[in-house]
Design a protein around this motif. Structure first.
Motif, PDB file in Angstrom:
ATOM      1  N   LEU A 148       0.824  -1.211   0.000  1.00  0.00           N
ATOM      2  CA  LEU A 148       0.000   0.000   0.000  1.00  0.00           C
ATOM      3  C   LEU A 148       0.852   1.253   0.000  1.00  0.00           C
ATOM      4  O   LEU A 148       0.470   2.281  -0.579  1.00  0.00           O
ATOM      5  N   GLY A 149       2.036   1.186   0.627  1.00  0.00           N
ATOM      6  CA  GLY A 149       2.904   2.356   0.671  1.00  0.00           C
ATOM      7  C   GLY A 149       3.349   2.817  -0.702  1.00  0.00           C
ATOM      8  O   GLY A 149       3.498   4.026  -0.955  1.00  0.00           O
ATOM      9  N   GLN A 150       3.558   1.873  -1.619  1.00  0.00           N
ATOM     10  CA  GLN A 150       3.964   2.254  -2.975  1.00  0.00           C
ATOM     11  C   GLN A 150       2.866   3.064  -3.668  1.00  0.00           C
ATOM     12  O   GLN A 150       3.132   4.050  -4.354  1.00  0.00           O
ATOM     13  N   GLY A 151       1.630   2.627  -3.472  1.00  0.00           N
ATOM     14  CA  GLY A 151       0.525   3.368  -4.068  1.00  0.00           C
ATOM     15  C   GLY A 151       0.329   4.718  -3.431  1.00  0.00           C
ATOM     16  O   GLY A 151       0.081   5.717  -4.128  1.00  0.00           O
ATOM     17  N   ILE A 152       0.445   4.787  -2.109  1.00  0.00           N
ATOM     18  CA  ILE A 152       0.262   6.060  -1.409  1.00  0.00           C
ATOM     19  C   ILE A 152       1.329   7.063  -1.822  1.00  0.00           C
ATOM     20  O   ILE A 152       1.058   8.258  -1.994  1.00  0.00           O
ATOM     21  N   VAL A 173      -1.885   5.316 -10.554  1.00  0.00           N
ATOM     22  CA  VAL A 173      -2.622   4.546  -9.558  1.00  0.00           C
ATOM     23  C   VAL A 173      -4.093   4.465  -9.917  1.00  0.00           C
ATOM     24  O   VAL A 173      -4.704   3.393  -9.890  1.00  0.00           O
ATOM     25  N   GLU A 174      -4.669   5.614 -10.265  1.00  0.00           N
ATOM     26  CA  GLU A 174      -6.130   5.664 -10.402  1.00  0.00           C
ATOM     27  C   GLU A 174      -6.661   5.027 -11.688  1.00  0.00           C
ATOM     28  O   GLU A 174      -7.861   4.847 -11.824  1.00  0.00           O
ATOM     29  N   LYS A 175      -5.781   4.594 -12.564  1.00  0.00           N
ATOM     30  CA  LYS A 175      -6.254   3.879 -13.751  1.00  0.00           C
ATOM     31  C   LYS A 175      -6.640   2.434 -13.415  1.00  0.00           C
ATOM     32  O   LYS A 175      -7.254   1.754 -14.236  1.00  0.00           O
ATOM     33  N   TYR A 176      -6.258   1.981 -12.219  1.00  0.00           N
ATOM     34  CA  TYR A 176      -6.519   0.612 -11.802  1.00  0.00           C
ATOM     35  C   TYR A 176      -7.669   0.540 -10.801  1.00  0.00           C
ATOM     36  O   TYR A 176      -7.949   1.499 -10.083  1.00  0.00           O
ATOM     37  N   THR A 177      -8.281  -0.641 -10.716  1.00  0.00           N
ATOM     38  CA  THR A 177      -9.043  -0.968  -9.511  1.00  0.00           C
ATOM     39  C   THR A 177      -8.022  -1.302  -8.415  1.00  0.00           C
ATOM     40  O   THR A 177      -6.835  -1.531  -8.687  1.00  0.00           O
ATOM     41  N   ALA A 207      -8.357   2.601  -7.353  1.00  0.00           N
ATOM     42  CA  ALA A 207      -7.231   2.394  -6.445  1.00  0.00           C
ATOM     43  C   ALA A 207      -6.822   3.670  -5.727  1.00  0.00           C
ATOM     44  O   ALA A 207      -6.489   3.644  -4.532  1.00  0.00           O
ATOM     45  N   ALA A 208      -6.844   4.804  -6.428  1.00  0.00           N
ATOM     46  CA  ALA A 208      -6.446   6.064  -5.782  1.00  0.00           C
ATOM     47  C   ALA A 208      -7.441   6.467  -4.706  1.00  0.00           C
ATOM     48  O   ALA A 208      -7.058   6.924  -3.624  1.00  0.00           O
ATOM     49  N   ALA A 209      -8.732   6.299  -4.970  1.00  0.00           N
ATOM     50  CA  ALA A 209      -9.742   6.631  -3.972  1.00  0.00           C
ATOM     51  C   ALA A 209      -9.628   5.716  -2.757  1.00  0.00           C
ATOM     52  O   ALA A 209      -9.753   6.164  -1.614  1.00  0.00           O
ATOM     53  N   ALA A 210      -9.373   4.412  -2.992  1.00  0.00           N
ATOM     54  CA  ALA A 210      -9.228   3.479  -1.881  1.00  0.00           C
ATOM     55  C   ALA A 210      -8.017   3.816  -1.032  1.00  0.00           C
ATOM     56  O   ALA A 210      -8.077   3.800   0.207  1.00  0.00           O
ATOM     57  N   LEU A 211      -6.905   4.139  -1.679  1.00  0.00           N
ATOM     58  CA  LEU A 211      -5.694   4.474  -0.939  1.00  0.00           C
ATOM     59  C   LEU A 211      -5.831   5.810  -0.213  1.00  0.00           C
ATOM     60  O   LEU A 211      -5.271   5.988   0.874  1.00  0.00           O
ATOM     61  N   ALA A 212      -6.571   6.742  -0.803  1.00  0.00           N
ATOM     62  CA  ALA A 212      -6.802   8.016  -0.121  1.00  0.00           C
ATOM     63  C   ALA A 212      -7.552   7.789   1.180  1.00  0.00           C
ATOM     64  O   ALA A 212      -7.194   8.322   2.237  1.00  0.00           O
ATOM     65  N   ALA A 213      -8.603   6.970   1.119  1.00  0.00           N
ATOM     66  CA  ALA A 213      -9.379   6.675   2.321  1.00  0.00           C
ATOM     67  C   ALA A 213      -8.512   5.984   3.360  1.00  0.00           C
ATOM     68  O   ALA A 213      -8.603   6.273   4.557  1.00  0.00           O
ATOM     69  N   GLU A 214      -7.641   5.070   2.915  1.00  0.00           N
ATOM     70  CA  GLU A 214      -6.783   4.334   3.836  1.00  0.00           C
ATOM     71  C   GLU A 214      -5.727   5.244   4.456  1.00  0.00           C
ATOM     72  O   GLU A 214      -5.464   5.189   5.667  1.00  0.00           O
ATOM     73  N   SER A 215      -5.127   6.112   3.644  1.00  0.00           N
ATOM     74  CA  SER A 215      -4.016   6.932   4.127  1.00  0.00           C
ATOM     75  C   SER A 215      -4.453   8.003   5.112  1.00  0.00           C
ATOM     76  O   SER A 215      -3.641   8.478   5.914  1.00  0.00           O
ATOM     77  N   MET A 216      -5.719   8.400   5.057  1.00  0.00           N
ATOM     78  CA  MET A 216      -6.185   9.487   5.925  1.00  0.00           C
ATOM     79  C   MET A 216      -7.023   8.999   7.099  1.00  0.00           C
ATOM     80  O   MET A 216      -7.626   9.799   7.806  1.00  0.00           O
TER      81      MET A 216
END
Length: 462
Positions: A148-152, A173-177, A207-216
């Motif tokens: 997850l850190g790589q995506g964040i 990132v956001e081009k992927y699920t 993926a970007a939306a999911a990582l945003a929610a996770e990172s914050m």
């Protein structure tokens, strides 16, 4: 769908209920979820004449707490459950209304995966899961930060103005699920399944939306003492008669002088005129409203998805699972139809009885809606030996069946976040847009509250 015809010529088709307030300070807010309530509350404090139209007979939208049928003052969060320390907007309004956050207890999470029920093994002992790569053994938890850190890192800080378009690497990132992105990093299918069993079935998320929610989402986690709906009810009490229940919005039309909002109340059609409108409706019910906006806004309204989500609660006589050392919010992680079992017992008034629920997302929630609770109950009894004979009462909620929500929260398709997020926020003439779908905190109460503060500033400077 939103009908693509203009209403400017028909503004006078129905009689207006009242005239715009002096100085152009009348605002009609559509929807009494947290975004609508917070918008109205803050504009009221700035001296605006505010009316809130809500189709249901309660405030809160997807913040809904059930109490009926439970013993000893029990309550169940059918919608939003968690409040994190990092959710600054939620924490701000909790303090403003003199509410309190009660933390969840801690304990071990049990697993039901690949047909096996097990507890996390001791350090150095491989997990009993087939298909983990050598680097993912002996403990898949150790790879959480690596993947997850790589995506964040590529995604950047979602609070950056103009994100994600202002952070070019976020496009990678956001081009992927979420599932596709993890595969691109080399995660095994078993590790991906473990992650979604633990954190929720987020495979189809952008993926970007999911990582945003996770990172914050960081720091301690709890919920509002006495039930999360205490926050929307506090807003509603402050607004008083400005909030009108059982009023379904059916029409939005504007010209250079104002906005007309048509609505149904008690089977009759009415209309309000205002200087500004704040639309805090999820896009699914908005599609049923006669309105016309820019082509980009209409595209976003039509293309935004909402993830299916369901919860089924079990109030139990005792907290029998504690004998095994289990505890905390995430009591059971699974790759089965029941998703996860969350434990909100620590939030209850009666500290002897338990309150558990199966939290199902996406195809799990669809399957639950189609087949009912028998399968979930059977699997839950397998995950938690001793559950049989403990049940006192149950309640469930299937959010994709909710006419006024259409699903749990916004699900932006992969590859669309960079254009869709700014368009969803975009002001359309005199109509402003709020809601978790317009925030970088999709699915959180914090996102709804943040969006409200944004639109209040838009109105104040308009």
């Amino acid at each position: 769908m939103v009908r693509r015809r203009h209403f400017i010529a028909g503004l006078a088709a129905l009689p207006f209920v009242g005239a715009a307030a002096a100085g152009g300070k009348r605002v009609v807010v559509l929807g009494a979820g947290l975004a609508g309530l917070t918008s109205a509350y803050n504009l009221m404090k700035h001296g605006y004449d505010v009316t809130v139209l809500e189709a249901q007979d309660r405030p809160g939208g997807r913040v809904q707490t059930a109490r009926s049928g439970f013993l000893n003052g029990g309550h169940a969060e059918l919608g939003a459950v968690r409040v994190f320390d990092s959710h600054s907007y939620t924490q701000k309004y909790i303090r403003e209304f003199n509410l309190a956050v009660k933390p969840y207890d801690t304990g071990i999470t049990a697993y039901l995966m690949q047909g096996k029920r097990f507890l996390p093994p001791p350090a150095g002992t491989p997990w009993p899961l087939d298909g983990l790569s050598p680097s993912e053994q002996p403990d898949p938890r150790a790879l959480f930060g690596f993947y997850l850190g790589q995506g964040i890192q590529k995604m950047g800080d979602p609070r950056t103005p103009g994100w994600p378009g202002s952070v070019p690497s976020s496009a990678e990132v956001e081009k992927y699920t979420a599932a596709e992105f993890l595969r691109s990093l080399g995660a095994s299918e078993t590790w991906i399944s473990w992650l979604f069993a633990t954190e929720g079935n987020a495979g189809r998320w952008n993926a970007a939306a999911a990582l945003a929610a996770e990172s914050m989402a960081s720091g301690n986690v709890g919920s509002i003492e006495g039930g999360n709906d205490r926050l929307p009810y506090a807003f509603a009490a402050a607004l008083g008669g400005r909030l009108k229940y059982r009023t379904e919005v059916v029409r939005i039309a504007q010209d250079s002088t104002g906005v007309a909002v048509g609505y149904r109340e008690a089977g009759r059609r009415h209309e309000l005129r205002a200087d500004r409108v704040i639309c805090a409706l999820p896009f699914i019910p908005l599609r049923r409203v006669d309105a016309v906006f820019s082509q980009s806004k209409m595209d976003a309204i039509g293309k935004l998805e909402y993830i299916p989500a369901a919860r089924t609660y079990f109030q139990t006589r005792t907290r029998f699972w504690s004998a095994e050392g289990l505890g905390g919010l995430n009591l059971v992680a699974s790759d089965t139809a029941f998703g996860r079992i969350w434990n909100t017992s620590s939030q209850q008034r009666d500290q002897r009885m338990g309150m558990l629920h199966s939290y199902m997302m996406d195809e799990q929630a669809v399957r639950y809606a189609e087949r009912g609770g028998f399968e979930v109950r059977r699997l839950a009894e397998r995950a938690l030996p001793g559950l049989r004979g403990q049940l006192v009462s149950t309640v469930d909620k299937v959010w994709q069946r909710d006419r006024w929500a259409g699903g749990g929260w916004a699900l932006v398709p992969p590859g669309t976040l960079a254009w869709m997020l700014p368009v969803m926020r975009q002001v359309e003439g005199r109509v402003h847009f709020a809601g978790e779908h317009t925030s970088v905190w999709p699915g959180w109460m914090n996102g709804a509250l943040e969006s409200a503060e944004r639109v209040v500033q838009e109105v104040l400077v308009s």
